[in-house]
Design a protein around this motif. Structure first.
Motif, PDB file in Angstrom:
ATOM      1  N   TYR A 140       0.816  -1.220   0.000  1.00 19.19           N
ATOM      2  CA  TYR A 140       0.000   0.000   0.000  1.00 19.19           C
ATOM      3  C   TYR A 140       0.849   1.268   0.000  1.00 19.19           C
ATOM      4  O   TYR A 140       0.469   2.280  -0.583  1.00 19.19           O
ATOM      5  N   SER A 141       2.019   1.206   0.654  1.00 21.51           N
ATOM      6  CA  SER A 141       2.882   2.407   0.713  1.00 21.51           C
ATOM      7  C   SER A 141       3.328   2.818  -0.681  1.00 21.51           C
ATOM      8  O   SER A 141       3.310   4.007  -1.037  1.00 21.51           O
ATOM      9  N   LYS A 142       3.720   1.828  -1.488  1.00 20.85           N
ATOM     10  CA  LYS A 142       4.145   2.122  -2.860  1.00 20.85           C
ATOM     11  C   LYS A 142       2.949   2.577  -3.708  1.00 20.85           C
ATOM     12  O   LYS A 142       3.081   3.494  -4.542  1.00 20.85           O
ATOM     13  N   ALA A 143       1.790   1.948  -3.452  1.00 24.95           N
ATOM     14  CA  ALA A 143       0.575   2.338  -4.188  1.00 24.95           C
ATOM     15  C   ALA A 143       0.233   3.800  -3.924  1.00 24.95           C
ATOM     16  O   ALA A 143      -0.158   4.533  -4.849  1.00 24.95           O
ATOM     17  N   ILE A 144       0.405   4.239  -2.676  1.00 28.38           N
ATOM     18  CA  ILE A 144       0.108   5.634  -2.316  1.00 28.38           C
ATOM     19  C   ILE A 144       0.999   6.597  -3.116  1.00 28.38           C
ATOM     20  O   ILE A 144       0.532   7.625  -3.616  1.00 28.38           O
ATOM     21  N   ILE A 145       2.268   6.246  -3.265  1.00 22.05           N
ATOM     22  CA  ILE A 145       3.204   7.090  -4.034  1.00 22.05           C
ATOM     23  C   ILE A 145       2.736   7.224  -5.487  1.00 22.05           C
ATOM     24  O   ILE A 145       2.660   8.326  -6.043  1.00 22.05           O
ATOM     25  N   TYR A 146       2.385   6.083  -6.112  1.00 25.60           N
ATOM     26  CA  TYR A 146       1.940   6.104  -7.510  1.00 25.60           C
ATOM     27  C   TYR A 146       0.650   6.905  -7.676  1.00 25.60           C
ATOM     28  O   TYR A 146       0.487   7.662  -8.641  1.00 25.60           O
ATOM     29  N   LEU A 147      -0.269   6.718  -6.727  1.00 29.96           N
ATOM     30  CA  LEU A 147      -1.563   7.410  -6.811  1.00 29.96           C
ATOM     31  C   LEU A 147      -1.394   8.918  -6.671  1.00 29.96           C
ATOM     32  O   LEU A 147      -2.089   9.698  -7.345  1.00 29.96           O
ATOM     33  N   LYS A 148      -0.484   9.339  -5.814  1.00 28.60           N
ATOM     34  CA  LYS A 148      -0.222  10.782  -5.677  1.00 28.60           C
ATOM     35  C   LYS A 148       0.346  11.354  -6.974  1.00 28.60           C
ATOM     36  O   LYS A 148       0.030  12.492  -7.358  1.00 28.60           O
ATOM     37  N   SER A 176      -9.326  12.787 -11.007  1.00 31.03           N
ATOM     38  CA  SER A 176      -9.490  11.337 -11.195  1.00 31.03           C
ATOM     39  C   SER A 176     -10.201  10.725  -9.986  1.00 31.03           C
ATOM     40  O   SER A 176      -9.607  10.560  -8.914  1.00 31.03           O
ATOM     41  N   ALA A 177     -11.468  10.395 -10.164  1.00 33.98           N
ATOM     42  CA  ALA A 177     -12.251   9.819  -9.067  1.00 33.98           C
ATOM     43  C   ALA A 177     -11.685   8.463  -8.649  1.00 33.98           C
ATOM     44  O   ALA A 177     -11.634   8.136  -7.452  1.00 33.98           O
ATOM     45  N   LYS A 178     -11.256   7.681  -9.633  1.00 36.27           N
ATOM     46  CA  LYS A 178     -10.729   6.346  -9.315  1.00 36.27           C
ATOM     47  C   LYS A 178      -9.461   6.452  -8.476  1.00 36.27           C
ATOM     48  O   LYS A 178      -9.264   5.693  -7.522  1.00 36.27           O
ATOM     49  N   ALA A 179      -8.576   7.403  -8.844  1.00 36.99           N
ATOM     50  CA  ALA A 179      -7.336   7.581  -8.073  1.00 36.99           C
ATOM     51  C   ALA A 179      -7.659   8.023  -6.648  1.00 36.99           C
ATOM     52  O   ALA A 179      -7.033   7.568  -5.680  1.00 36.99           O
ATOM     53  N   ARG A 180      -8.633   8.915  -6.499  1.00 38.28           N
ATOM     54  CA  ARG A 180      -9.048   9.367  -5.155  1.00 38.28           C
ATOM     55  C   ARG A 180      -9.589   8.183  -4.342  1.00 38.28           C
ATOM     56  O   ARG A 180      -9.256   8.024  -3.163  1.00 38.28           O
ATOM     57  N   TYR A 181     -10.414   7.383  -5.004  1.00 38.68           N
ATOM     58  CA  TYR A 181     -10.995   6.220  -4.328  1.00 38.68           C
ATOM     59  C   TYR A 181      -9.910   5.231  -3.882  1.00 38.68           C
ATOM     60  O   TYR A 181      -9.901   4.773  -2.731  1.00 38.68           O
ATOM     61  N   SER A 219     -14.317  11.235   0.116  1.00 40.92           N
ATOM     62  CA  SER A 219     -15.322  12.279  -0.105  1.00 40.92           C
ATOM     63  C   SER A 219     -15.160  12.886  -1.495  1.00 40.92           C
ATOM     64  O   SER A 219     -16.145  13.092  -2.224  1.00 40.92           O
ATOM     65  N   LEU A 220     -13.895  13.151  -1.878  1.00 36.69           N
ATOM     66  CA  LEU A 220     -13.643  13.724  -3.209  1.00 36.69           C
ATOM     67  C   LEU A 220     -14.033  12.744  -4.315  1.00 36.69           C
ATOM     68  O   LEU A 220     -14.601  13.142  -5.341  1.00 36.69           O
ATOM     69  N   ALA A 221     -13.740  11.446  -4.099  1.00 39.32           N
ATOM     70  CA  ALA A 221     -14.111  10.428  -5.100  1.00 39.32           C
ATOM     71  C   ALA A 221     -15.623  10.411  -5.284  1.00 39.32           C
ATOM     72  O   ALA A 221     -16.132  10.361  -6.421  1.00 39.32           O
ATOM     73  N   TYR A 222     -16.365  10.471  -4.187  1.00 36.82           N
ATOM     74  CA  TYR A 222     -17.836  10.461  -4.237  1.00 36.82           C
ATOM     75  C   TYR A 222     -18.363  11.718  -4.914  1.00 36.82           C
ATOM     76  O   TYR A 222     -19.289  11.647  -5.745  1.00 36.82           O
ATOM     77  N   GLN A 223     -17.759  12.870  -4.588  1.00 38.15           N
ATOM     78  CA  GLN A 223     -18.220  14.135  -5.201  1.00 38.15           C
ATOM     79  C   GLN A 223     -17.962  14.155  -6.712  1.00 38.15           C
ATOM     80  O   GLN A 223     -18.760  14.695  -7.471  1.00 38.15           O
ATOM     81  N   LEU A 224     -16.844  13.552  -7.107  1.00 37.12           N
ATOM     82  CA  LEU A 224     -16.507  13.518  -8.535  1.00 37.12           C
ATOM     83  C   LEU A 224     -17.420  12.572  -9.317  1.00 37.12           C
ATOM     84  O   LEU A 224     -17.734  12.830 -10.484  1.00 37.12           O
ATOM     85  N   ASP A 246     -22.793   9.089  -8.648  1.00 33.84           N
ATOM     86  CA  ASP A 246     -23.636   7.942  -9.013  1.00 33.84           C
ATOM     87  C   ASP A 246     -22.917   6.603  -8.847  1.00 33.84           C
ATOM     88  O   ASP A 246     -23.529   5.551  -9.044  1.00 33.84           O
ATOM     89  N   ASN A 247     -21.633   6.660  -8.498  1.00 36.67           N
ATOM     90  CA  ASN A 247     -20.868   5.428  -8.312  1.00 36.67           C
ATOM     91  C   ASN A 247     -21.146   4.885  -6.903  1.00 36.67           C
ATOM     92  O   ASN A 247     -20.692   5.453  -5.903  1.00 36.67           O
ATOM     93  N   ILE A 248     -21.914   3.790  -6.837  1.00 36.02           N
ATOM     94  CA  ILE A 248     -22.351   3.253  -5.538  1.00 36.02           C
ATOM     95  C   ILE A 248     -21.164   2.753  -4.707  1.00 36.02           C
ATOM     96  O   ILE A 248     -21.147   2.902  -3.482  1.00 36.02           O
ATOM     97  N   LYS A 249     -20.164   2.194  -5.384  1.00 37.89           N
ATOM     98  CA  LYS A 249     -18.986   1.707  -4.648  1.00 37.89           C
ATOM     99  C   LYS A 249     -18.299   2.853  -3.917  1.00 37.89           C
ATOM    100  O   LYS A 249     -17.950   2.747  -2.738  1.00 37.89           O
TER     101      LYS A 249
END
Length: 408
Positions: free
Chosen positions: A5-13, A22-27, A47-52, A55-58
């Motif tokens: 997860y630590s490496k994933a956080i770096i890539y997502l940032k 990017s809603a998916k990246a926020r999620y 919260s940002l993923a949901y706002q973006l 309608d995405n239930i996940k």
């Protein structure tokens, strides 16, 4: 997917620097923060993923879960007040709804929704049902729910911790220790596991091993109350009462209502013949736990040691007649108090009740003989000679016979 997860956080940032919308990246970033227990960042990203993508239930459900962590129950309910056509997502929604009822201690409603969630395939709802079973002290049922969950997710640490807790509550301490040791093999920095294992080791009187675990915690935080509490308990079990009193008093300076520390301080003071402090601490405990029979017993013992039969009777007679008449230890204590107060008839009445509950108890028979001699009933001491050889040769038997010959 690999759990890094630590490496994933770096890539997502890096993704979000290029595309902050990017809603998916926020999620995914919020989910990664949740996995690494960086909870202060979770709500913002989800919260940002949901706002973006409202309608995405996940995204909506994961944002609702983050609000649940923050105990924002009204906002969570507003987010999950819908029915999803997707069975998997509906199971997630029902599980969140059940958790809200659970934290509000509305167990009947919680249980209903946990079962509905399971019917939709949400296996994690078994954790909720296990917790409800534990609240009802239904340990066997709780174990079955945990096993059902572990069959689906065998590597879930939360479930294994809960299973270890069930073992502890069932007094199966070694099985609990085995689980804690296995979990620590994978994560030596989970300090809660050291504490739980230390408590289990103390229950088995494995004091050296328990102290090693406690010291791991104290090296990180010398003032951690629960670690000092366990160390106080350990010293008490070692009968090092002065040290036990010192560690428990250290905790009481910061938390005067810490029940385990109050009990150890009181018990240690009693062992050190410091009866005034022992009485004070037990009375403080009694205010917090007015139904704890053990505290009444300890207070009565303090008064009897000080030859204060009236206070012993006063504290014991505070208990309901039903409790007194069905507890051999209380009946025996009352007998001693009535004998010390010279109320021989009441002493005999309580002894006979105790004997009716535990007819094989030889100590009660011996106490009956002592009571009869003190009451001046001489002929009954013949029953002394019916006792086993060890009793006939004891000082107590010699004393009773001496008293009999002297009175004759």
């Amino acid at each position: 997917a690999n759990g890094n997860y630590s490496k994933a956080i770096i890539y997502l940032k890096e993704v979000l620097i290029k595309d902050p919308q990017s809603a998916k990246a926020r999620y995914l970033l919020g989910s990664a923060y949740l996995k690494t227990e960086q909870l202060r960042f979770v709500e913002k990203e989800l919260s940002l993923a949901y706002q973006l993508e409202p309608d995405n239930i996940k995204y909506r459900l994961h944002y609702a879960r983050s609000l649940l962590f923050k105990e924002k129950y009204t906002e969570t309910l507003n987010l999950i007040s819908f029915v999803s056509p997707d069975p998997v997502l509906e199971g997630e929604r029902l599980n969140l709804l059940a958790i809200i009822f659970y934290v509000k201690k509305q167990y009947k409603e919680a249980e209903k929704y946990f079962h509905q969630a399971i019917n939709k395939g949400c296996v994690k709802a078994n954790i909720g049902l296990a917790n409800i079973a534990l609240s009802k002290k239904e340990l066997k049922k709780a174990g079955l729910y945990i096993d059902q969950f572990l069959n689906a997710e065998p590597d879930n640490r939360t479930a294994w911790k809960l299973k270890a807790r069930i073992f502890n509550l069932s007094h199966q301490y070694q099985q609990a220790i085995n689980i804690y040791s296995r979990l620590l093999n994978y994560d030596t920095n989970d300090y809660e596991l050291y504490l739980q294992r230390a408590a289990s080791l103390l229950a088995l009187n494995k004091l050296a091993e328990a102290e090693a675990d406690i010291n791991v915690i104290l090296k990180k935080n010398n003032n951690l109350p629960i670690a000092n509490s366990l160390l106080a308990r350990l010293r008490f079990q070692e009968k090092k009462y002065k040290e036990a009193e010192k560690y428990s008093q250290r905790i009481l300076k910061y938390n005067s209502k810490h029940k385990p520390s109050l009990f150890i301080t009181a018990s240690s003071s009693f062992a050190l013949n410091n009866y005034n402090l022992a009485e004070k601490r037990f009375l403080e405990l009694l205010i917090m736990e007015p139904d704890n029979v053990d505290i009444y017993i300890m207070l009565a013992n303090i008064y009897l040691v000080q030859q204060n039969a009236d206070s012993a009777l006063l504290i014991l007679e505070t208990l309901s007649e039903n409790i007194r008449n069905n507890n051999v230890q209380l009946l025996t204590l009352l007998t001693h108090a009535y004998l010390a107060a010279g109320q021989y008839n009441k002493a005999m009445d309580h002894l006979h009740r105790a004997q009716s509950i535990a007819p094989e108890n030889k100590a009660i028979e011996q106490l009956i003989d002592i009571s009869r001699i003190q009451a001046g009933e001489m002929g009954t001491t013949k029953s002394l000679f019916l006792f086993n050889e060890s009793y006939k040769k004891s000082r107590q038997a010699d004393y009773l016979l001496l008293a009999l010959y002297f009175q004759e």
